[in-house]
Scaffold this active site. Structure first.
Site, short mmCIF file in Angstrom:
data_model
loop_
_atom_site.label_atom_id
_atom_site.label_comp_id
_atom_site.label_asym_id
_atom_site.label_seq_id
_atom_site.Cartn_x
_atom_site.Cartn_y
_atom_site.Cartn_z
N ASP A 76 3.09 -14.01 -15.33
CA ASP A 76 3.08 -13.01 -16.40
C ASP A 76 2.27 -11.79 -15.97
O ASP A 76 1.45 -11.86 -15.05
CB ASP A 76 2.54 -13.59 -17.72
CG ASP A 76 1.05 -13.97 -17.66
OD1 ASP A 76 0.60 -14.45 -16.60
OD2 ASP A 76 0.36 -13.78 -18.68
N GLU A 138 -1.47 -16.40 -18.39
CA GLU A 138 -2.83 -16.13 -17.92
C GLU A 138 -3.40 -14.89 -18.60
O GLU A 138 -4.57 -14.87 -19.01
CB GLU A 138 -2.84 -15.94 -16.39
CG GLU A 138 -4.24 -16.04 -15.77
CD GLU A 138 -5.06 -14.77 -15.84
OE1 GLU A 138 -6.29 -14.85 -15.72
OE2 GLU A 138 -4.48 -13.67 -16.02
N1 BES Z 1 -6.53 -11.73 -11.78
C1 BES Z 1 -7.26 -11.30 -12.93
C2 BES Z 1 -8.73 -11.59 -12.86
C3 BES Z 1 -9.43 -10.98 -11.69
C4 BES Z 1 -9.12 -9.71 -11.25
C5 BES Z 1 -10.41 -11.70 -11.05
C6 BES Z 1 -9.77 -9.18 -10.14
C7 BES Z 1 -11.07 -11.16 -9.99
C8 BES Z 1 -10.73 -9.90 -9.52
C9 BES Z 1 -6.65 -11.96 -14.16
O1 BES Z 1 -5.25 -11.84 -14.20
C10 BES Z 1 -7.14 -11.30 -15.41
O2 BES Z 1 -6.89 -10.14 -15.59
N2 BES Z 1 -7.78 -12.07 -16.26
C11 BES Z 1 -8.12 -11.65 -17.58
C12 BES Z 1 -8.34 -12.88 -18.39
C13 BES Z 1 -8.30 -12.69 -19.86
C14 BES Z 1 -7.06 -12.02 -20.35
C15 BES Z 1 -8.50 -14.02 -20.57
C16 BES Z 1 -9.35 -10.77 -17.53
O3 BES Z 1 -10.25 -10.98 -16.70
O4 BES Z 1 -9.42 -9.84 -18.34
MN MN Z 2 -4.44 -12.31 -12.37
MN MN Z 3 -4.81 -9.77 -14.95
#
Ligand code: BES
Ligand code: MN
Ligand code: MN
Length: 443
Positions: A76, A138
């Site tokens: 997604d 996710e």
């Molecule tokens: N891949 C990201 C998280 C991330 C980005 C970790 C760059 C380390 C470096 C993930 O898809 C993300 O965006 N997670 C969300 C989670 C939330 C929606 C619960 C976030 O961190 O905002």
């Molecule tokens: Mn991600």
């Molecule tokens: Mn993300």
């Protein structure tokens, strides 16, 4: 190379935006596309239905004596808005300067594709048993995946979980991430009068919900950058001096970082360095604010209602439920007199630290060295991947966070891109990881 790139472009052209119901069938199509590719690579793949979007589950057993790795990622993506700021449309993937531009290019389709390409290349030579768990929720908190992992923990058993959904510290510098922040996300609704009012007729007497909400939002943080919610910092584990010293040796240029953000100055708690503030300190940000007339021109109105969303990034040992409750209690106490305030708690994620010395981490470090020609650095990150805690706790397997994004990939923003050198080297690293895992696990 090129067949893998063609496949990636196909995957990226599917607008699998999980948060918006209008894209539901496209999200499903992305899941089906992925399952089809995994089947073609010799896996038995299925779409596991959930009350939300399906989970793509696939496995291939090559040898009962070989170790098993579980690859996690997400198909997604975030909404592409604001569309007018994209140089080429978000779901018409375009290659420019050895980068592919599209929503999801780096987060996370390009990185999922690295593992798919690796198993396609290895074919019959796959040296480990492999399971893929690629979810479609996710970006909205992974709610249904938690149930799946809990219920299917026997089927998901693995010697290592590998996640490629983080970034490298810099181009050419392979990176293993050992910490992620958690998240608590809240929405606040403020009501003043029964209905919007003429600002001339009633101004001076009527309550203004926009102003009250602005005051409330502003009360969450001091100007210096401290979060004002009582108890917020109680469980924050201080950074080990050795860890701080290690981060000081990373090639970080604060001035270049500031320029990359296009900001005049950086903010945050006084007394902490930028990396510590982004990786090991909790923080709070307002994510959106809605009230009154926001269309073109002017409308002389006193808004009866206002709402805003804010998120708190959490570090060990803060707990998202506890923090959300503290925040809600504080907001109710801080509510300006005469306004009704309602708080809704959205998704949460717990902060996580993963081991740096487990056998699969050693295999990943060696694999990165083989692909990039140098030893990886170890970093934490400020973002969140909610399900990682469940993998660690339910499966008891070491989690390896081996990501191939770059700091300027524009995640969740216009012109997201993925570097094609990282794509190619990532595929080499993934293959080397599968090759080296049996040796390191057996040691
Ligand atoms: N891949 C990201 C998280 C991330 C980005 C970790 C760059 C380390 C470096 C993930 O898809 C993300 O965006 N997670 C969300 C989670 C939330 C929606 C619960 C976030 O961190 O905002
Ligand atoms: Mn991600
Ligand atoms: Mn993300």
């Amino acid at each position: 190379m090129s067949p893998h790139l063609d496949e990636l472009l196909e995957f990226l052209a599917i607008p699998s935006v999980s948060t918006d119901p209008a894209y539901r069938s496209e999200v499903e199509r992305a899941a089906g596309w992925l399952a089809g590719r995994l089947e073609a690579a010799g896996f038995s793949a299925e779409l596991v239905p959930t009350p939300g979007h399906p989970i793509v589950y696939a496995e291939r057993r090559v040898d009962p004596a070989a170790p098993t790795a579980l690859v996690y990622g997400h198909y997604d993506v975030q909404p592409p808005d604001p569309l007018e700021l994209w140089e080429t449309p978000p779901f018409e993937p375009t290659v420019r300067d050895r980068r592919v531009y599209a929503r999801g290019a780096s987060d996370d389709k390009g990185q999922v594709m690295i593992h798919l390409a690796a198993v396609e290349d290895l074919g019959e030579g796959l040296p480990v048993n492999l399971k893929f768990v690629i979810e479609g929720e996710e970006e909205v908190g992974s709610v249904h995946l938690f149930d799946f992992v809990r219920e299917q923990r026997a089927r998901l058993a693995a010697d290592a979980v590998v996640v490629s959904d983080t970034a490298m510290f810099a181009k050419g510098l392979p990176t293993l991430t050992y910490g992620l922040r958690g998240l608590a996300y809240l929405e606040v609704f403020v009501e003043g009068a029964a209905s919007d009012l003429h600002s001339g007729v009633h101004g001076g007497a009527a309550p203004n919900a926009a102003l009250a909400a602005a005051r409330l939002a502003a009360a969450l943080k001091t100007e210096e950058g401290w979060v004002r919610i009582p108890g917020f910092y109680d469980r924050v584990r201080p950074l080990e001096p050795a860890e701080r010293a290690e981060w000081q040796r990373l090639p970080f240029d604060e001035e270049a970082y500031r320029r990359m953000l296009g900001a005049e100055r950086l903010e945050g708690e006084p007394g902490y360095g930028v990396l510590e503030r982004r990786w090991a300190r909790p923080t709070l940000d307002v994510n959106g604010f809605v009230s009154g007339w926001t269309g073109p021109g002017s409308k002389t109105v006193i808004p009866a209602r206002a709402s805003f969303k804010f998120s708190m990034r959490l570090v060990p040992d803060q707990d998202p439920d506890e923090i959300a409750a503290l925040a809600e209690a504080y907001l109710q106490r801080a509510a300006p007199e005469g306004y009704r305030v309602r708080v809704e708690v959205h998704q949460g994620a717990r902060p996580v630290l993963v081991p740096r010395d487990a056998p699969p981490v050693r295999a990943a470090a060696r694999a990165l060295k083989a692909a990039f020609g140098r030893d990886p650095v170890f970093v934490r990150e400020g973002g969140s991947i909610p399900i990682v805690t469940a993998f660690a706790e339910e499966l008891g397997a070491p989690v390896v966070l081996m990501g191939f994004g770059l700091p300027d990939d524009n995640l969740h923003a216009p012109n997201e891109k993925f570097d094609l050198d990282n794509f190619e080297k990532g595929i080499e690293a993934a293959k080397a990881f599968y090759r080296l895992l049996p040796e390191e696990v057996a040691r």
